[in-house]
Design a protein around this motif. Structure first.
Motif, short mmCIF file in Angstrom:
data_model
loop_
_atom_site.label_atom_id
_atom_site.label_comp_id
_atom_site.label_asym_id
_atom_site.label_seq_id
_atom_site.Cartn_x
_atom_site.Cartn_y
_atom_site.Cartn_z
N GLY A 1 0.82 -1.21 0.00
CA GLY A 1 0.00 0.00 0.00
C GLY A 1 0.85 1.26 0.00
O GLY A 1 0.45 2.28 -0.57
N SER B 1 -3.62 -0.55 -1.43
CA SER B 1 -3.88 -0.43 0.01
C SER B 1 -4.68 -1.59 0.59
O SER B 1 -4.42 -2.02 1.73
CB SER B 1 -4.60 0.88 0.31
OG SER B 1 -3.76 1.98 -0.01
N PRO C 1 -0.91 3.48 -3.68
CA PRO C 1 -2.20 3.59 -2.97
C PRO C 1 -3.26 2.64 -3.50
O PRO C 1 -4.17 2.26 -2.75
CB PRO C 1 -2.60 5.05 -3.21
CG PRO C 1 -1.29 5.76 -3.49
CD PRO C 1 -0.45 4.77 -4.21
#
Length: 237
Positions: free
Chosen positions: A89, A96, A93
């Motif tokens: 993550g 994640s 992103p």
């Protein structure tokens, strides 16, 4: 004197331990390897590869030192998986959710490995150094752990989370199955703040200094034989 490793060089238990090695290797190496590959593919911060490398080393060391304590494997698998997923993550992103997915996957794989070693219970396990957990009936989270050299009352709830009474096998006296007529809450000798809830039915009574443990379980005879055999082995070592 036989070493702990030598005790499992053959037989049913050794075969079980060999079968789960790939599962434990996957738990230890899966997330770090994926993390390293994603870092390289996405052109991430290459010095950051020290993180998956460290996780890999920690995972391998953990399962190496806890190879005879299967009870702990699922929690360790969840933690290692979650940490590896958290690294992913941090790399992207979009990845994640990996912390949850890898954590759950690590837990499931490690739990299956644990069950493959401990179930079904057979007399062969008594001759091995594998720690055998026995769940207490009617006392959620409480377990009696029989290791190759000691017995322990452990649990994940209440005071048992922090205080775990432990007695060396050399200090254990008689172990026998008894019948409990009614529900009662009994103190643990020597640890005044701890109590065990005993429900009606079979239980195992274990003589320890300075008194006795009474643990509700339907496996009192198996526990008595297990402790007797391990005391015999310890005396012969």
């Amino acid at each position: 004197m036989r070493g702990r490793d030598e005790q499992v060089t053959g037989g049913v238990v050794a075969a079980r331990l060999r079968r789960v090695r790939p599962h434990l290797a996957l738990v230890a190496a899966g997330a770090p390897v994926v993390g390293a590959a994603v870092t390289v593919v996405l052109g991430g911060w290459l010095p950051g590869l020290v993180v998956p490398a460290l996780l890999l080393v920690l995972g391998a060391a953990y399962f190496r030192t806890r190879r005879f304590r299967p009870r702990r494997w699922p929690t360790a698998g969840a933690v290692l998986g979650a940490l590896g997923g958290a690294y992913l993550g941090a790399v992207s992103p979009w990845l994640s959710p990996s912390a949850v997915l890898f954590g759950l996957g690590g837990w499931l794989i490690a739990r299956r490995a644990r069950d493959s070693v401990l179930r079904p219970y057979t007399p062969d396990l008594a001759d091995s150094p594998v720690e055998i957990p026995w769940r207490a009936r009617g006392a959620p989270g409480l377990e009696l752990l029989v290791a190759h050299d000691r017995i322990t009352l452990a649990g994940g709830r209440g005071r048992f989370r922090l205080v775990r009474p432990m007695v060396a096998l050399s200090g254990v006296g008689a172990v026998e199955q008894v019948m409990v007529a009614r529900r009662a809450t009994l103190p643990v000798p020597g640890v005044g703040e701890l109590r065990v809830t005993v429900t009606p039915g079979p239980a195992v009574r274990i003589t320890v200094p300075p008194g006795e443990w009474i643990v509700p379980t339907d496996h009192g005879r198996e526990i008595a034989r297990l402790v007797a055999r391990r005391k015999e082995l310890a005396g012969a070592s």
